[in-house]
Every structure is written in structure tokens, then in C-alpha cells.
Design an enzyme around this catalytic site. Structure first.
Site, PDB file in Angstrom:
ATOM      1  CG  ASP A   7       3.785  -5.885  -9.190  1.00  0.00           C
ATOM      2  OD1 ASP A   7       2.744  -5.284  -8.871  1.00  0.00           O
ATOM      3  OD2 ASP A   7       3.960  -7.096  -8.930  1.00  0.00           O
ATOM      4  CB  SER A   8       3.431  -4.288  -4.942  1.00  0.00           C
ATOM      5  OG  SER A   8       2.894  -5.509  -5.433  1.00  0.00           O
ATOM      6  CE1 TYR A  39       3.368  -1.134  -2.730  1.00  0.00           C
ATOM      7  CE2 TYR A  39       2.429  -0.361  -4.804  1.00  0.00           C
ATOM      8  CZ  TYR A  39       3.461  -0.367  -3.882  1.00  0.00           C
ATOM      9  OH  TYR A  39       4.585   0.385  -4.139  1.00  0.00           O
ATOM     10  N   GLY A  40      -2.166  -4.804  -1.995  1.00  0.00           N
ATOM     11  CA  GLY A  40      -3.599  -5.090  -2.166  1.00  0.00           C
ATOM     12  C   GLY A  40      -4.453  -5.036  -0.926  1.00  0.00           C
ATOM     13  CB  CYS A  70       0.837  -3.146  -9.947  1.00  0.00           C
ATOM     14  SG  CYS A  70       0.100  -3.242  -8.314  1.00  0.00           S
ATOM     15  CG  ASN A  71      -4.513  -5.819 -12.459  1.00  0.00           C
ATOM     16  OD1 ASN A  71      -5.257  -5.686 -13.409  1.00  0.00           O
ATOM     17  ND2 ASN A  71      -3.513  -6.690 -12.467  1.00  0.00           N
ATOM     18  CB  THR A  72      -3.284  -3.033  -6.425  1.00  0.00           C
ATOM     19  OG1 THR A  72      -3.572  -4.440  -6.445  1.00  0.00           O
ATOM     20  CG2 THR A  72      -3.827  -2.422  -5.165  1.00  0.00           C
ATOM     21  CB  CYS A 180      -3.795  -9.781  -8.981  1.00  0.00           C
ATOM     22  SG  CYS A 180      -2.291  -9.643  -7.968  1.00  0.00           S
ATOM     23  CB  THR A 181       0.784  -8.806 -12.448  1.00  0.00           C
ATOM     24  OG1 THR A 181       1.100  -8.001 -11.296  1.00  0.00           O
ATOM     25  CG2 THR A 181       0.245  -7.916 -13.546  1.00  0.00           C
TER      26      THR A 181
HETATM   27  N1  DGL Z   1       0.571  -7.434  -8.503  1.00  0.00           N
HETATM   28  C1  DGL Z   1      -0.361  -6.528  -8.002  1.00  0.00           C
HETATM   29  C2  DGL Z   1      -1.640  -6.449  -8.803  1.00  0.00           C
HETATM   30  O1  DGL Z   1      -1.610  -6.706  -9.987  1.00  0.00           O
HETATM   31  C3  DGL Z   1      -0.522  -6.260  -6.551  1.00  0.00           C
HETATM   32  C4  DGL Z   1      -0.301  -7.317  -5.555  1.00  0.00           C
HETATM   33  C5  DGL Z   1      -0.176  -6.731  -4.170  1.00  0.00           C
HETATM   34  O2  DGL Z   1       0.835  -6.098  -3.914  1.00  0.00           O
HETATM   35  O3  DGL Z   1      -1.099  -6.903  -3.353  1.00  0.00           O
HETATM   36  O4  DGL Z   1      -2.658  -6.094  -8.300  1.00  0.00           O
END
Ligand code: DGL
Length: 257
Positions: A7-8, A39-40, A70-72, A180-181
Site C-alpha cells: 500500500d502507499s 497516492y490518491g 490499495c484501491n488507488t 480505500c483501505t
Molecule cells: N490506501 C489507498 C487506497 O486504498 C490509497 C491512499 C492514498 O495513498 O491516497 O486507495
């Protein structure tokens, strides 16, 4: 089996926590790109480059599977990574399908990062479900920062929810999807905020179940026999101490997600 969870930042620990609970016999690597979180709200190409760099470093550790927790990163890079690597790359997807199916005609609210909400992966999913007129999208990047700062119980979280929801008619919703996790840390808080009138769902358990099936499929008899929990942490390519993440793991244990 040796499984990497990426994940980020600290969001993917929620997936690690569930995976360890369900499959304590695996060996885990947790890789957080803390130098570059979040990351988002970054540019798509940059997120793709960062994800590719992290996955390359993870792959070199000789893992059997990689979970993009990480969904992103999944929205941007999962398909491209699958073209490059022969090992399973397991992604995350906002749980829109169960939400739409179980909302008895009421609306669904998907909370995620700006990038996840903008990406075609989510749009295509909603289109496939013929649910464009039933789903609303709400960016919640602030929650990523809160999770990173371990701001879990503070009034700041309630203030954020007030700010986001005060101008909305929330009575039209039956389900909130945490896409988002990082948001999983706040799941119980959000349920309580809505007086338990809404289903608050996420894709973590589905991802862990999927991982388990994949590992069974490629089983190489490499299970750890003593059932001891084993995790090696990495931060943006460097080995890290488990103590850096212990506070989060303790908090997840307390939440009992
Ligand atoms: N945890 C991440 C997700 O599921 C990204 C969060 C981020 O870095 O902005 O999207």
C-alpha cells in the site's frame, strides 16, 4: 507461502491484519511506500511509476503473490502489472456490487480517493452493474492523512464527517462503500456517526478470500508449520522494524475488524 501486501501507507495493514488472522501459516511482507503517501491526489502517471517501482522491489524478494492493498494503485496499475509479472497480482475493488444488490432500492455512497473515483475502472464497474443512477461518489482524502497520523479517535474525525455530510441528504443512502483501505480504521466510527442506520462495507474480506483461493491453487507445500506470525516490513524499499507499525496493528486488534 510468501505473500506481499503493498500500500502507499498504513491502509494495507487492515488487509494484512485480516490475512494473518485467516492464514497465520503464511509468511508476509508488508510494503508501505511511506516516502510517497498519499497516492490518491497525485497524478496518475506518477502513481503508476511509484507502484511499478514498489512491485519490482517486492518481486525481487521472491514472493508467491502480491496483494495491491490499495484501491488507488489497483485502479491505475493492476492490469499493467499483470501483463508484466507471472505471479498473481491481487487487486482491491470498491465493494459496489454487494452494495447495489443489498440496498433495497436506496442509494449507495462510494467513498474513496480522488484518483480512484476519477478512474475508468470504477466507472466501468458501475456501468456494468447498470447502477449509474444509484451510486454517488465522495472523495475523502483527508481520512488518508488522519490514518497516517494515527488520528483515530479525535474530534477532528467527527468534524470532517460533519463537514462532508452536513450539506447532503444522507437519508437517501442505505450503504456506504469504503473504497480505500485507509478508511477501514474509521469503519466503526462511521457506522456510529450514522446511528447504525447504514451498512458500511468494504472489500477487505473479499480480497483475503480471493487471496486464499489463489494460494490454494498455486500451493507449493511451502507453509510455515508452527503457525507463528511472521511479517517483514519494508518502507519504500528499506527494511523497517515491526515496532514502526505496531501501534496500528494494536489498534486493529482493538477494533477486531
Ligand atoms: N490506501 C489507498 C487506497 O486504498 C490509497 C491512499 C492514498 O495513498 O491516497 O486507495
Amino acid at each position: 507461502m510468501k505473500v506481499a501486501i503493498f500500500d502507499s501507507g498504513v491502509g494495507g495493514l487492515t488487509v494484512l491484519y485480516s490475512a494473518m488472522k485467516q492464514m497465520p501459516y503464511n509468511e508476509y511482507i508488508y510494503y508501505a511506500d511511506l516516502d510517497n503517501v498519499p497516492y490518491g491526489n497525485k497524478d496518475k502517471d506518477l502513481v503508476n511509476r511509484l507502484t511499478f517501482r514498489a512491485v519490482e522491489q517486492i518481486y525481487d524478494l521472491g514472493v508467491d503473490a502480491i496483494v495491491l492493498a490499495c484501491n488507488t494503485a489497483t485502479s491505475i496499475s493492476a492490469d499493467l502489472l499483470r501483463n508484466k509479472y507471472e505471479i498473481p497480482i491481487i487487486g482491491m475493488e470498491p465493494a459496489v456490487k454487494p452494495a447495489v444488490m443489498n440496498s433495497s432500492g436506496k442509494r449507495v455512497l462510494v467513498m474513496a480517493t480522488e484518483l480512484t473515483l476519477k478512474e475508468s475502472k470504477l466507472k466501468n464497474l458501475i456501468d456494468r452493474l447498470e447502477a449509474t443512477d444509484k451510486v454517488d461518489l465522495l472523495p475523502m482524502s483527508e481520512m488518508v492523512d488522519f490514518a497516517e497520523e494515527m488520528v483515530f479517535e479525535s474530534e477532528r474525525v467527527t468534524d470532517l464527517l460533519d463537514r462532508k455530510f452536513s450539506h447532503m441528504d444522507v437519508s437517501v443512502y442505505k450503504t456506504v462503500v469504503l473504497g480505500c483501505t485507509h478508511f477501514i480504521y474509521f469503519k466503526q466510527k462511521i457506522e456510529k456517526y450514522f446511528n447504525y442506520s447504514m451498512n458500511v462495507i468494504d472489500g477487505n474480506q473479499g480480497t483475503v478470500n480471493h487471496l486464499e483461493k489463489i494460494l490454494q491453487g498455486i500451493g507449493k507445500g511451502k507453509y510455515l508449520r508452527d503457525g507463528k506470525k511472521s511479517v517483514q516490513y519494508y518502507v519504500s524499499g528499506r527494511k523497517a522494524k515491526s515496532s514502526e507499525f505496531q501501534g496500528y496493528m494494536d489498534y486493529l486488534e482493538m477494533l477486531d475488524i
